[in-house]
Design a protein around this motif. Structure first.
Motif, PDB file in Angstrom:
ATOM      1  N   GLN A 196       0.840  -1.203   0.000  1.00  0.00           N
ATOM      2  CA  GLN A 196       0.000   0.000   0.000  1.00  0.00           C
ATOM      3  C   GLN A 196       0.873   1.252   0.000  1.00  0.00           C
ATOM      4  N   ARG A 197       1.880   1.233   0.874  1.00  0.00           N
ATOM      5  CA  ARG A 197       2.743   2.406   0.979  1.00  0.00           C
ATOM      6  C   ARG A 197       3.481   2.655  -0.331  1.00  0.00           C
ATOM      7  N   SER A 198       3.958   1.558  -0.921  1.00  0.00           N
ATOM      8  CA  SER A 198       4.723   1.699  -2.156  1.00  0.00           C
ATOM      9  C   SER A 198       3.818   2.175  -3.306  1.00  0.00           C
ATOM     10  N   LEU A 199       2.573   1.676  -3.352  1.00  0.00           N
ATOM     11  CA  LEU A 199       1.648   2.135  -4.403  1.00  0.00           C
ATOM     12  C   LEU A 199       1.364   3.636  -4.246  1.00  0.00           C
ATOM     13  N   LEU A 200       1.176   4.068  -3.003  1.00  0.00           N
ATOM     14  CA  LEU A 200       0.916   5.496  -2.782  1.00  0.00           C
ATOM     15  C   LEU A 200       2.128   6.332  -3.192  1.00  0.00           C
ATOM     16  N   ALA A 201       3.327   5.856  -2.860  1.00  0.00           N
ATOM     17  CA  ALA A 201       4.542   6.608  -3.238  1.00  0.00           C
ATOM     18  C   ALA A 201       4.666   6.680  -4.755  1.00  0.00           C
ATOM     19  N   ASP A 202       4.364   5.573  -5.434  1.00  0.00           N
ATOM     20  CA  ASP A 202       4.439   5.566  -6.906  1.00  0.00           C
ATOM     21  C   ASP A 202       3.384   6.493  -7.504  1.00  0.00           C
ATOM     22  N   ALA A 203       2.217   6.543  -6.869  1.00  0.00           N
ATOM     23  CA  ALA A 203       1.167   7.441  -7.354  1.00  0.00           C
ATOM     24  C   ALA A 203       1.613   8.894  -7.196  1.00  0.00           C
ATOM     25  N   VAL A 204       2.163   9.223  -6.038  1.00  0.00           N
ATOM     26  CA  VAL A 204       2.633  10.599  -5.800  1.00  0.00           C
ATOM     27  C   VAL A 204       3.635  11.007  -6.879  1.00  0.00           C
ATOM     28  N   ALA A 205       4.487  10.064  -7.270  1.00  0.00           N
ATOM     29  CA  ALA A 205       5.521  10.371  -8.276  1.00  0.00           C
ATOM     30  C   ALA A 205       4.910  10.690  -9.642  1.00  0.00           C
ATOM     31  N   GLN A 206       3.671  10.270  -9.870  1.00  0.00           N
ATOM     32  CA  GLN A 206       3.052  10.498 -11.190  1.00  0.00           C
ATOM     33  C   GLN A 206       2.061  11.667 -11.170  1.00  0.00           C
ATOM     34  N   LEU A 207       1.986  12.386 -10.023  1.00  0.00           N
ATOM     35  CA  LEU A 207       1.065  13.532  -9.957  1.00  0.00           C
ATOM     36  C   LEU A 207       1.663  14.743 -10.661  1.00  0.00           C
ATOM     37  N   ALA A 208       0.792  15.559 -11.255  1.00  0.00           N
ATOM     38  CA  ALA A 208       1.211  16.869 -11.770  1.00  0.00           C
ATOM     39  C   ALA A 208       1.654  17.717 -10.565  1.00  0.00           C
ATOM     40  N   PRO A 209       2.391  18.802 -10.789  1.00  0.00           N
ATOM     41  CA  PRO A 209       2.917  19.586  -9.659  1.00  0.00           C
ATOM     42  C   PRO A 209       1.866  19.966  -8.614  1.00  0.00           C
ATOM     43  N   ASP A 210       0.643  20.329  -9.043  1.00  0.00           N
ATOM     44  CA  ASP A 210      -0.373  20.626  -8.029  1.00  0.00           C
ATOM     45  C   ASP A 210      -1.464  19.555  -8.017  1.00  0.00           C
ATOM     46  N   GLY A 211      -1.094  18.362  -8.443  1.00  0.00           N
ATOM     47  CA  GLY A 211      -2.066  17.270  -8.513  1.00  0.00           C
ATOM     48  C   GLY A 211      -2.466  16.793  -7.124  1.00  0.00           C
ATOM     49  N   VAL A 212      -3.615  16.145  -7.057  1.00  0.00           N
ATOM     50  CA  VAL A 212      -4.128  15.677  -5.765  1.00  0.00           C
ATOM     51  C   VAL A 212      -4.281  14.157  -5.783  1.00  0.00           C
TER      52      VAL A 212
END
Ligand SMILES: C[S@@+](CC[C@H](N)C(=O)[O-])C[C@H]1O[C@@H](n2cnc3c(N)ncnc32)[C@H](O)[C@@H]1O
Length: 238
Positions: free
Chosen positions: A131-147
């Motif tokens: 779960q933690r790793s999926l969230l970290a990978d998701a954060v890495a793919q967000l636009a600069p002000d992405g949510v």
């Protein structure tokens, strides 16, 4: 009053209507999801426009609703090829919506940048480290002000958490409605889920340098629905 509040209108009705022609099981599942999960409240926290990724989209109800309730371009991914095939039929019934579905490997986050990434009732199917790793990978793919939006279940109140756990045991282990990526042997209890407290997830995201905000979504509901938002700047919940 309770049920009237949840009756689908507008985009919700259109999203449910897009399940026409699908097997009764998928139509029934979508209807039950609509009534049991606060999907409009989650969609409200999305930006009104932009590129949205849903990880673990299942039959595609939330993605369809998100596409129809804003000027959003929505991509839904899931590890379950059967559900994605049904979700693609939902998208085909909504030719005017910017909505696509595809199968993804477990833990894979399609390349962004995404203005929003949303995960609705999926993480509990993974071990905590995944779960933690999926969230970290998701954060890495967000636009600069992405949510990043995570809708999971709170461990409190305990009676709601117990009810939810029983229901998930039926869906995952008895009826096989919900797919998991791997056989689970990592929980001390031997249970197939890992309900991580959303506050713990907020701590992970805070450690990754994000601001977080949390909101309970379970007023007058049987399930302890809970929303966590994270972004690089202060994510006030709309
Ligand atoms: C309880 S369903 C929720 C579906 C949808 N998000 C909704 O709210 O209706 C959980 C979904 O997560 C998917 N799933 C499980 N593990 C996954 C993973 N590692 N990556 C992507 N999807 C996953 C399952 O196939 C299933 O469709």
């Amino acid at each position: 009053m309770l049920l009237i509040d949840r009756r689908p209108t507008g985009a919700g009705r259109a999203a449910l209507r897009a399940f026409r022609g699908l097997p009764a099981s998928a139509r029934g599942h979508a209807a039950v999801r609509w009534w049991s999960a606060p999907l409009p409240r989650v969609a409200q926290a999305l930006p009104a426009t932009g590129r949205v990724l849903e990880i673990g989209c299942g039959h595609g109800l939330f993605s369809a609703f998100a596409a129809l309730s804003g000027a959003r371009s929505v991509v839904g991914v899931d590890i379950d090829a059967d559900k994605i095939a049904l979700a693609q039929r939902v998208a085909a019934n909504l030719p005017a919506a910017d909505l696509t579905f595809r199968v993804a490997e477990s833990g894979a986050v399609p390349t962004g940048p995404w203005d929003a990434i949303v995960v609705v009732d999926v993480l509990y199917l993974l071990p905590a480290a995944a779960q933690r790793s999926l969230l970290a990978d998701a954060v890495a793919q967000l636009a600069p002000d992405g949510v990043l939006l995570v809708k999971e279940m709170s461990p409190t109140p305990r009676w709601k958490a117990r009810w939810n756990r029983w229901q998930e045991t039926m869906a995952v282990s008895v009826l096989g409605i919900t797919e998991r990526a791997t056989a689970r042997d990592d929980t001390a209890s031997g249970e197939p889920f890992t309900f991580v407290d959303p506050s713990t997830m907020a701590g992970w995201l805070g450690d990754a340098g994000l601001w977080t905000a949390q909101q309970r979504l379970d007023r007058r509901r049987l399930h302890p629905h809970h929303l966590l938002l994270a972004r690089a700047s202060d994510p006030a919940i709309p």
